[in-house]
Design a protein around this motif. Structure first.
Motif, PDB file in Angstrom:
ATOM      1  N   GLU A 201      -9.751  -1.173  -9.667  1.00 56.03           N
ATOM      2  CA  GLU A 201     -11.102  -1.339  -9.125  1.00 56.03           C
ATOM      3  C   GLU A 201     -11.106  -2.217  -7.880  1.00 56.03           C
ATOM      4  OE1 GLU A 201     -15.331  -3.202 -10.533  1.00 56.03           O
ATOM      5  OE2 GLU A 201     -14.070  -2.274 -12.054  1.00 56.03           O
ATOM      6  N   ASN A 202     -10.261  -3.250  -7.871  1.00 58.28           N
ATOM      7  CA  ASN A 202     -10.290  -4.208  -6.769  1.00 58.28           C
ATOM      8  C   ASN A 202      -9.067  -4.198  -5.867  1.00 58.28           C
ATOM      9  OD1 ASN A 202     -12.809  -5.267  -7.562  1.00 58.28           O
ATOM     10  ND2 ASN A 202     -11.807  -6.496  -9.130  1.00 58.28           N
ATOM     11  N   THR A 203      -7.952  -3.635  -6.298  1.00 58.76           N
ATOM     12  CA  THR A 203      -6.736  -3.717  -5.493  1.00 58.76           C
ATOM     13  C   THR A 203      -6.111  -2.346  -5.254  1.00 58.76           C
ATOM     14  OG1 THR A 203      -5.289  -4.009  -7.390  1.00 58.76           O
ATOM     15  CG2 THR A 203      -6.174  -6.014  -6.410  1.00 58.76           C
ATOM     16  N   ILE A 204      -5.249  -2.313  -4.253  1.00 59.18           N
ATOM     17  CA  ILE A 204      -4.433  -1.129  -3.959  1.00 59.18           C
ATOM     18  C   ILE A 204      -3.003  -1.632  -3.787  1.00 59.18           C
ATOM     19  CG2 ILE A 204      -3.912   0.707  -2.324  1.00 59.18           C
ATOM     20  CD1 ILE A 204      -6.771   0.607  -1.386  1.00 59.18           C
ATOM     21  N   GLN A 205      -2.055  -1.005  -4.468  1.00 53.65           N
ATOM     22  CA  GLN A 205      -0.652  -1.347  -4.279  1.00 53.65           C
ATOM     23  C   GLN A 205       0.095  -0.113  -3.822  1.00 53.65           C
ATOM     24  OE1 GLN A 205       1.538  -4.035  -6.900  1.00 53.65           O
ATOM     25  NE2 GLN A 205       3.029  -2.405  -7.147  1.00 53.65           N
ATOM     26  N   LEU A 206       0.825  -0.243  -2.713  1.00 52.10           N
ATOM     27  CA  LEU A 206       1.603   0.854  -2.151  1.00 52.10           C
ATOM     28  C   LEU A 206       3.065   0.464  -2.184  1.00 52.10           C
ATOM     29  CD1 LEU A 206      -0.854   0.714   0.682  1.00 52.10           C
ATOM     30  CD2 LEU A 206      -0.557   2.841  -0.528  1.00 52.10           C
ATOM     31  N   THR A 207       3.906   1.367  -2.683  1.00 49.46           N
ATOM     32  CA  THR A 207       5.335   1.105  -2.754  1.00 49.46           C
ATOM     33  C   THR A 207       6.062   2.296  -2.150  1.00 49.46           C
ATOM     34  OG1 THR A 207       5.012  -0.111  -4.814  1.00 49.46           O
ATOM     35  CG2 THR A 207       7.258   0.558  -4.291  1.00 49.46           C
ATOM     36  N   SER A 208       7.045   2.028  -1.329  1.00 49.00           N
ATOM     37  CA  SER A 208       7.888   3.101  -0.800  1.00 49.00           C
ATOM     38  C   SER A 208       9.342   2.710  -1.020  1.00 49.00           C
ATOM     39  CB  SER A 208       7.604   3.348   0.682  1.00 49.00           C
ATOM     40  OG  SER A 208       7.959   2.220   1.431  1.00 49.00           O
TER      41      SER A 208
ATOM     42  N   PHE B 216      13.127   1.238   9.275  1.00 44.81           N
ATOM     43  CA  PHE B 216      11.989   1.653   8.458  1.00 44.81           C
ATOM     44  C   PHE B 216      10.680   1.302   9.161  1.00 44.81           C
ATOM     45  CE2 PHE B 216       8.770   0.673   5.265  1.00 44.81           C
ATOM     46  CZ  PHE B 216       8.772   1.829   4.510  1.00 44.81           C
ATOM     47  N   GLU B 217       9.695   2.205   9.043  1.00 43.94           N
ATOM     48  CA  GLU B 217       8.353   1.912   9.544  1.00 43.94           C
ATOM     49  C   GLU B 217       7.354   2.225   8.443  1.00 43.94           C
ATOM     50  OE1 GLU B 217       5.288   3.126  13.158  1.00 43.94           O
ATOM     51  OE2 GLU B 217       7.412   3.616  13.309  1.00 43.94           O
ATOM     52  N   TRP B 218       6.522   1.245   8.110  1.00 42.64           N
ATOM     53  CA  TRP B 218       5.511   1.416   7.067  1.00 42.64           C
ATOM     54  C   TRP B 218       4.502   2.459   7.498  1.00 42.64           C
ATOM     55  CZ3 TRP B 218       5.499   0.251   2.186  1.00 42.64           C
ATOM     56  CH2 TRP B 218       4.311   0.255   1.454  1.00 42.64           C
ATOM     57  N   GLY B 219       4.125   3.344   6.600  1.00 42.92           N
ATOM     58  CA  GLY B 219       3.225   4.444   6.925  1.00 42.92           C
ATOM     59  C   GLY B 219       1.854   3.988   7.396  1.00 42.92           C
ATOM     60  N   HIS B 220       1.374   4.565   8.481  1.00 42.00           N
ATOM     61  CA  HIS B 220       0.067   4.212   9.027  1.00 42.00           C
ATOM     62  C   HIS B 220      -1.074   4.903   8.300  1.00 42.00           C
ATOM     63  CE1 HIS B 220       2.350   3.341  12.983  1.00 42.00           C
ATOM     64  NE2 HIS B 220       2.357   2.309  12.179  1.00 42.00           N
TER      65      HIS B 220
END
Length: 187
Positions: free
Chosen positions: A10-17, A124-128
Motif C-alpha cells: 500500500e505504501n512502498t514499492i520495491q524493485l529488484t534487478s 549496469f544502468e537502472w531502468g528508467h
C-alpha cells in the motif's frame, strides 16, 4: 540476461534487478531500489523530501532523480524549472547504498508528477521505466455555502490528504482577527 522484480504494498514499492546466468540468479549481483512512499501530498509553497533506499553491487558512476513525464531522464538539479529549489542533501552517501533524498523547496502545483531515482555503474544502468513516488502539490481551498438565515458556512479542503498531516488544524480569521472557534475545517 537481466531479470527484474517488482513488489508493491500500500505504501512502498520495491524493485529488484538481477543478472541471470545458465546456473540461475546471481543474488550477489542484484540491485534494489525501495521507494518508502508511493504517494505524497503536500501544500504549495512548502518543502518535501522524497526518498528511497537502494543497494547496488558496483560503484556508481552516475546517480540522480528525474521526472517520469520527461521524454529523456534529466537530473532535476540541472532542470531550469527547478533551479535553486532542488538539492540532494545526502549525495555523498550514494556510492553503494543509502537513502537517496530529493528535496524540493517552494513547491509549485506544476511540480506534481512522478519522481524516480536512477543510477549507473560501469556495466549496469537502472531502468528508467520503473515506477517511483508520485507527488501531488495542493492548495487550501475555501468553499462558501449558505447555512441558516443570513449565515454562511466556510469549509477548507485540499485535493488530496496531506501525507504528513492527515488531520490538520485550521485557524480561522475574520477581519485579521483570530476567532475563538474550534479549529475544525468548517466555520
Amino acid at each position: 540476461e537481466l531479470l527484474a522484480f517488482l513488489e508493491r504494498s500500500e505504501n512502498t514499492i520495491q524493485l529488484t534487478s538481477c543478472y541471470v546466468t545458465v546456473s540461475g540468479v546471481q543474488g550477489q549481483n542484484c540491485n534494489r531500489v525501495t521507494y518508502t512512499k508511493r504517494r505524497i501530498c503536500v501544500l504549495k509553497g512548502s518543502t518535501v523530501d522524497i526518498s528511497c533506499t537502494y543497494v547496488g553491487y558496483y560503484y556508481t558512476t552516475s546517480t540522480f532523480w528525474f521526472r517520469s513525464d520527461k521524454s529523456t531522464p534529466e537530473d532535476l538539479t540541472t532542470d531550469p524549472g527547478y533551479v535553486g529549489r532542488v538539492k540532494y542533501p545526502d549525495k555523498d552517501r550514494w556510492i553503494y547504498k543509502g537513502p537517496p533524498i530529493l528535496r524540493i523547496t517552494d513547491l509549485r502545483e506544476e511540480d506534481s508528477a512522478e519522481y524516480r531515482f536512477t543510477f549507473k555503474t560501469h556495466n549496469f544502468e537502472w531502468g528508467h521505466s520503473f515506477p517511483g513516488t508520485t507527488l501531488s502539490v495542493t492548495v487550501l481551498q475555501v468553499k462558501v455555502t449558505p447555512a441558516a438565515e443570513g449565515q454562511k458556512t466556510l469549509t477548507c479542503s485540499t485535493t488530496c490528504t496531506l501525507t504528513d498531516n492527515p488531520n490538520p488544524t485550521y485557524i480561522w480569521y475574520k477581519n485579521g482577527q483570530g476567532l475563538d472557534e474550534p479549529t475544525s475545517r468548517q466555520y
